[in-house]
Write a protein that holds these residues in place. Structure first.
Motif, PDB file in Angstrom:
ATOM      1  N   ASP A 116       0.797  -1.232   0.000  1.00  0.00           N
ATOM      2  CA  ASP A 116       0.000   0.000   0.000  1.00  0.00           C
ATOM      3  C   ASP A 116       0.827   1.279   0.000  1.00  0.00           C
ATOM      4  O   ASP A 116       0.356   2.332   0.428  1.00  0.00           O
ATOM      5  CB  ASP A 116      -0.954   0.031   1.210  1.00  0.00           C
ATOM      6  N   LEU A 117       2.047   1.226  -0.495  1.00  0.00           N
ATOM      7  CA  LEU A 117       2.855   2.426  -0.609  1.00  0.00           C
ATOM      8  C   LEU A 117       3.048   2.760  -2.083  1.00  0.00           C
ATOM      9  O   LEU A 117       3.513   1.917  -2.848  1.00  0.00           O
ATOM     10  CB  LEU A 117       4.218   2.239   0.058  1.00  0.00           C
ATOM     11  N   PRO A 118       2.709   3.982  -2.502  1.00  0.00           N
ATOM     12  CA  PRO A 118       2.905   4.356  -3.901  1.00  0.00           C
ATOM     13  C   PRO A 118       4.384   4.432  -4.260  1.00  0.00           C
ATOM     14  O   PRO A 118       5.241   4.630  -3.385  1.00  0.00           O
ATOM     15  CB  PRO A 118       2.246   5.733  -3.999  1.00  0.00           C
ATOM     16  N   ALA A 119       4.681   4.288  -5.535  1.00  0.00           N
ATOM     17  CA  ALA A 119       6.072   4.269  -5.990  1.00  0.00           C
ATOM     18  C   ALA A 119       6.816   5.544  -5.605  1.00  0.00           C
ATOM     19  O   ALA A 119       8.017   5.506  -5.311  1.00  0.00           O
ATOM     20  CB  ALA A 119       6.115   4.070  -7.502  1.00  0.00           C
ATOM     21  N   SER A 120       6.115   6.669  -5.576  1.00  0.00           N
ATOM     22  CA  SER A 120       6.768   7.937  -5.253  1.00  0.00           C
ATOM     23  C   SER A 120       7.212   8.018  -3.799  1.00  0.00           C
ATOM     24  O   SER A 120       7.991   8.893  -3.434  1.00  0.00           O
ATOM     25  CB  SER A 120       5.815   9.103  -5.554  1.00  0.00           C
ATOM     26  N   LYS A 121       6.715   7.112  -2.967  1.00  0.00           N
ATOM     27  CA  LYS A 121       7.046   7.134  -1.547  1.00  0.00           C
ATOM     28  C   LYS A 121       7.877   5.931  -1.119  1.00  0.00           C
ATOM     29  O   LYS A 121       7.985   5.637   0.076  1.00  0.00           O
ATOM     30  CB  LYS A 121       5.766   7.209  -0.711  1.00  0.00           C
ATOM     31  N   THR A 122       8.451   5.243  -2.095  1.00  0.00           N
ATOM     32  CA  THR A 122       9.258   4.079  -1.758  1.00  0.00           C
ATOM     33  C   THR A 122      10.645   4.161  -2.391  1.00  0.00           C
ATOM     34  O   THR A 122      10.807   4.663  -3.499  1.00  0.00           O
ATOM     35  CB  THR A 122       8.585   2.774  -2.222  1.00  0.00           C
ATOM     36  N   ALA A 123      11.622   3.663  -1.680  1.00  0.00           N
ATOM     37  CA  ALA A 123      12.992   3.537  -2.191  1.00  0.00           C
ATOM     38  C   ALA A 123      13.732   2.619  -1.245  1.00  0.00           C
ATOM     39  O   ALA A 123      13.716   2.831  -0.025  1.00  0.00           O
ATOM     40  CB  ALA A 123      13.683   4.895  -2.282  1.00  0.00           C
ATOM     41  N   TRP A 124      14.348   1.605  -1.782  1.00  0.00           N
ATOM     42  CA  TRP A 124      15.075   0.679  -0.916  1.00  0.00           C
ATOM     43  C   TRP A 124      16.415   0.255  -1.514  1.00  0.00           C
ATOM     44  O   TRP A 124      17.070  -0.657  -1.019  1.00  0.00           O
ATOM     45  CB  TRP A 124      14.227  -0.557  -0.611  1.00  0.00           C
TER      46      TRP A 124
END
Length: 290
Positions: free
Chosen positions: A146-154
């Protein structure tokens, strides 16, 4: 050589402006200013809500080389889920951009609520899920929900070990079994000075020490006297030598800490209400250099 990283919990406080921060300093430059006065800062906004990857990247770029952040883990895991069924919360946390700090990512703080009692089984299941390095954290982050791509980075530029520290606030954790459990997992027991509100335990459970100084007389408000800072300095120096301070306040008094030639120490002042935190941090850091 062991390192002492002494700093503050958070940096954006309105009463600090014109006292610690210069009157004419723009708010957007407060982190850059604070990070050049102190060696480390504990990010605490991450406790209340997931931060953005762009924020972590900006914080990394705004701070000087050699600076280190500690990151306070989300209350969703510690206070709402109460460490149970935590995998999704852990995945979302590590997917939110924490790894964007790269070489400036220091320990991750897990602060437990005062109402949470020690449960060996629940804690064991939780500790077993904590990633030991950035590659493991990235693998866990890929299972976010439930996290949009704009709010994810790993993405991680290299494999780095992760350090975890746990702050407890219930007397039931004053238990040798708890200390032994943290040692098995290499998680540091936070030394928390809370004006006698919650347990102050100094058992060594990991290869580093993590201290949170919230005020010795009045929680979040009282400053530390020169005598108090001198006493904390002596304790830090003992831990940095791989030893244990005299008269250490222990939950497991009959057990000896793991042998180590030296230990890094991380110290964060959280007595921010009267604008004491940054000045106490600088005073302790100066004392440690003598």
């Amino acid at each position: 050589m062991a390192k002492a990283r002494i700093g503050i919990s958070g940096w954006r406080y309105a009463p600090w402006r014109g006292v610690f921060y210069p009157d004419d300093l723009p708010q957007r430059e407060e982190l850059a200013y604070a990070s050049r006065q102190l060696a480390s800062i504990e990010i605490n906004g991450s406790f209340y809500s997931l931060q953005r990857p762009s924020s972590y990247a900006r914080w990394r770029d705004d701070t000087p080389r050699g600076f280190v952040f500690a990151v306070k883990a989300p209350r969703y895991v510690t206070h709402l889920r109460r460490l149970r069924n935590a995998e999704q919360g852990l995945a979302n946390f590590f997917a939110s951009g924490v790894l964007c700090l790269r070489e400036k990512l220091g320990p991750i703080l897990w602060q437990l609520p005062p109402s949470l009692r020690y449960d060996e089984g629940v804690l064991e299941a939780f500790l077993a899920q904590l990633p030991k390095d950035t590659e493991s954290a990235a693998a866990l982050a890929r299972r976010h929900a439930d996290l949009p791509a704009s709010k994810t980075a790993w993405e991680t530029d290299r494999r780095r070990r992760l350090r975890h520290a746990m702050e407890v606030r219930h007397e039931s954790f004053r238990d040798p079994a708890f200390v032994a459990q943290l040692r098995r997992h290499g998680v540091a027991l936070v030394v928390a000075d809370t004006a006698k509100r919650w347990p102050l335990l100094e058992d060594v459970t990991a290869g580093f020490m993590y201290l949170r100084l919230h005020g010795d007389k009045k929680l979040y408000a009282s400053g530390y006297s020169p005598a108090a800072l001198r006493a904390w300095s002596a304790r830090l120096q003992a831990w940095m030598r791989g030893a244990q301070p005299r008269h250490a306040r222990l939950a497991s008094p009959d057990s000896k800490p793991p042998k180590r030639a030296a230990r890094d120490v991380y110290v964060y002042f959280d007595n921010d209400q009267k604008v004491r935190a940054p000045f106490d941090a600088m005073a302790l850091a100066k004392r440690m250099k003598r």
